[in-house]
Design an enzyme around this catalytic site. Structure first.
Site, PDB file in Angstrom:
ATOM      1  N   ALA A  79      10.214   2.285  -1.149  1.00  0.00           N
ATOM      2  CA  ALA A  79      10.185   3.152  -2.333  1.00  0.00           C
ATOM      3  C   ALA A  79      11.298   4.202  -2.270  1.00  0.00           C
ATOM      4  CB  ALA A  79       8.822   3.821  -2.469  1.00  0.00           C
TER       5      ALA A  79
ATOM      6  N   LYS B  81       0.822  -1.218   0.000  1.00  0.00           N
ATOM      7  CA  LYS B  81       0.000   0.000   0.000  1.00  0.00           C
ATOM      8  C   LYS B  81       0.853   1.263   0.000  1.00  0.00           C
ATOM      9  CE  LYS B  81      -4.058   1.489   2.692  1.00  0.00           C
ATOM     10  NZ  LYS B  81      -4.930   1.667   1.561  1.00  0.00           N
TER      11      LYS B  81
ATOM     12  N   GLY C  79       6.459   0.953   5.890  1.00  0.00           N
ATOM     13  CA  GLY C  79       7.368   0.008   5.229  1.00  0.00           C
ATOM     14  C   GLY C  79       7.443   0.242   3.733  1.00  0.00           C
ATOM     15  N   CYS C  80       6.305   0.530   3.127  1.00  0.00           N
ATOM     16  CA  CYS C  80       6.260   0.746   1.678  1.00  0.00           C
ATOM     17  C   CYS C  80       6.965   2.047   1.301  1.00  0.00           C
ATOM     18  CB  CYS C  80       4.811   0.736   1.189  1.00  0.00           C
ATOM     19  SG  CYS C  80       3.994  -0.855   1.499  1.00  0.00           S
ATOM     20  N   THR C  81       6.851   3.050   2.165  1.00  0.00           N
ATOM     21  CA  THR C  81       7.541   4.316   1.927  1.00  0.00           C
ATOM     22  C   THR C  81       9.050   4.118   2.031  1.00  0.00           C
ATOM     23  OG1 THR C  81       5.656   5.602   2.722  1.00  0.00           O
ATOM     24  CG2 THR C  81       7.814   6.697   2.741  1.00  0.00           C
TER      25      THR C  81
END
Length: 168
Positions: A48, A38, A43-45
């Site tokens: 990325a 998401k 974690g995704c930030t």
């Protein structure tokens, strides 16, 4: 589940700018295809931003970085703008790419079960074959080496594997 040496499933999806990106258009290039749950989550930030900070090094290795999540293109645009990302994000709103790569799975959190993306990364060779797979990725791992705690970044593992594959 996909294995190293399998033909990578073909894909087409809109990127953050509503431009369709297809695997067939990337023939002859190395592809780092990473799946994340998401946009705009911690974690995704981190993942990325790590791929963005290494973007030029992947360019030098003639590799395209593509992040894939079920979020739509407008959410991807917000994510990119908020964190000044330089990578391409693909919107897999129908979860077809996630299913083809086997990352759309049953997950459990606080006693509840739901379907979601299992954070995974694939390296696809210029010939369109799966060259490396990481599943259940930890974006940053702590490891003790000779009594000292060090942090291992997933992006560095991917970069090192890509360099190794290219030298063979």
């Amino acid at each position: 589940m996909l294995e190293i040496g399998n033909k990578a499933p073909d894909f087409c999806a809109a990127n953050q700018d509503d431009v369709e990106i297809c695997s067939r258009d990337l023939d002859g290039k190395w592809i780092v295809l990473y799946f994340y749950p998401k946009d705009l989550t911690p974690g995704c930030t981190t993942e990325a931003c790590d791929f963005t900070s290494s973007h030029l090094e992947f360019d030098d290795l003639d590799a395209v970085i593509l992040g894939v999540s079920p979020d739509d293109t407008s959410k991807h645009r917000k994510f990119i703008e908020k964190h000044d990302l330089s990578i391409t994000l693909l919107a897999d709103t129908n979860k077809k790419i996630c299913e083809d790569y086997g990352v759309w799975q049953l997950k459990k959190f606080m006693g509840k079960e739901y379907m979601g993306v299992v954070r995974s990364t694939f390296i696809i060779s210029p010939e369109g074959k799966i060259a490396a797979i990481w599943d259940k990725v930890s974006v940053r791992k702590k490891k003790t080496v000779k009594g000292e705690k060090i942090e291992i970044l997933h992006v560095n593992e991917v970069k090192e594997k890509l360099q190794e594959l290219q030298s063979n």
